[in-house]
Structure formats: C-alpha cells, structure tokens
Design an enzyme around this catalytic site. Sequence first.
Site: not given
Length: 336
Positions: A125-126, A120-123
Amino acid sequence: MKGAKIPLRSPSSLWGHIRDFLDNTMISVEAGLYIGSVSDLKNPEALTLKGITHILSVDSEQPELPGFHVKFVHALDDSSTDLLSKLDNCIQFISDASNASSSFSSSSATTSASSVLVHCHAGQSRSAAVITAYLMKTHKLSVQEAYSKLQLIKPDVNMNEEFLDQLTLYEAMNCELDPSSVLYKQFRLKKVTEKYPELKNIPRDIFAVDPAQSHNTEAIYRCRMCRRTLFRHSSILSHCVGSGASAFSHKRQSGGRPAADQSQCTSYFIEPVQWMEEALLGVMDGQLLCPKCSSKLGSFNWYGEQCSCGRWVTPAFQMHKNRVDEIKHINLAALK
C-alpha cells in the site's frame, strides 16, 4: 545417529538461497527501482547483491541499516496519513539514488549504477503509492495508468482508497506539490482536523499571512464597518455549487413554506488567517469577529457548515459577503 555430521551448505548454494529469497519478496519495477516489504531488510547481503545502495522506508518504525543511504518517511497505512505532502521529497530521493554512483561492490553487479528499494511493511500500500507517484511524474502517466502498470508487475499491491484519492489530487496539481492550490489547502485543513481532534498544537503554517501586516497587489477584502483588511483573494477556497434549496429539505417542516432557491453563495469560504488564531484554537465552532471593531463577519466550524448553495464545506471558515467589501488594486501606469 551418533557421530553423524550435519552437511553444511556450500557458499555457492548459500548465495543461491539468498537470491531465491530475494526474488520471491523484492520485485524490480524498472531498472534501478525495486518495491518490497520490511522482510527484505533482514538480508543486507542480498540487498547489496542486487545493487541496492538507497532505501526509502515508508513505514511506522525507522529501520537501522548501516551501510545504506536510508530515507525514512513516517506513515501509517490508514486514512489519517498525509502522504501527499511527502511525495515530492520521496520522488526526489528515488531520482537522486538512480543517478548516484554506487560505492558498494557486489559479485553480481555489472554496473556502478545505484538501485533503490522502496518498502513499507507488506509492500502493498504505502510503498505502492510512492512508486505510483514516481511513475506518474517521471513517465507522464495518469494515476490509473501508473497504478495499473504497477499491478501488472506486482499483482498483490493493494493501495488503500485514501492514498488513491491523494494521488488523484497529486495528478490534478500536475504531479508537483503546490501549497497555493485550493485543492491542496482544503486537503490539508481536513487532515489537520483529523490529526488534532482537540484542535490544539495545530501547525501555525496553516494560517494565511494577515494581509493587514503585509503589502500585496492582490485583491483584498475589508470589514465593511471599520475597513480593516481581513483576507486576500487567494485565501478563498472555492467549491462546487450545491443543489440549492433541495439540499435544505431536511430543515423544512411538514406543510411549511418552501425555502427560496439560493443558487448563488452568500458567503466566502476561506482558509484561516493569522488574526483568527486565538478564536480557532481549541474551539470547535463559533463566530468570526472583526479583530478591530468586533463586528460579526461570519462563522467557523472545523467539522463543516453548509453553504447557501447547499454544498457542505469541511472545515468551514465563512465570511458573509454583505459584511465585507472587495478592494481591487488598479495599475494606473497601465491606464496611461
């Protein structure tokens, strides 16, 4: 200094630099499965070096990654996102990637097995939610066991509470999306309310098939006045019984007579049915009238109503029990 030459990095040290960068950002969860962030996509050569052939991108923007098998799942990292409905497809993609033969060559690859990167963006949450679901389903783990395992591997994962709730629901459905599940129907209706606050352009598939237009051996409910078939038993969305009269204490006037204790629900709370569509679209609340004789059957409110048992139900489509009759089909052959 004039004439001084800038030393160039040798090819071997360059690859070492890439390896170091990759190791610091992309982490192996298990053989053939990595979790990472969008920054990992900046080094396609480094991905290939790790044997990555498939990339599952769970983000708000679709990446351009020629040379890789990419599945993009649009998802925001907030409470409005319905990640639950996409988990089965994500897990299938990971499983297919794990079983696929790699068509990529790598100087460090020792096998032809494909590896997949979930990012995901930061690795945090999603991608963490998707991998937790994958561990739950493939290793028969509870949501807490799977998430704890991932946290040990990658301590900075920090899944938002909404995704944890969705994974708990996924676990309740035995890690397989069940559109007929009461829990899933209630979840999806809430998400529709959040996504379409104007209540327009609502997906038509949230409306149950009109039982008057199809035949089924399931128990049905008819209008008591004109006998028009209104909904099936499977459309009833059960809820936990509330606290009874005490839940209505805020409605009592000081010194007034206490309300009678109503421990039994006086209405059926159901999923919306196709014949309700015209009345529901673009309208926050109102009455539910029989589509044939126009007699009052109940009411609806997309933001919820309180049942007679005291439980608050959101959204609410309630049919008063004294306005409908339950009709059960009898198997005559079984009685002989």
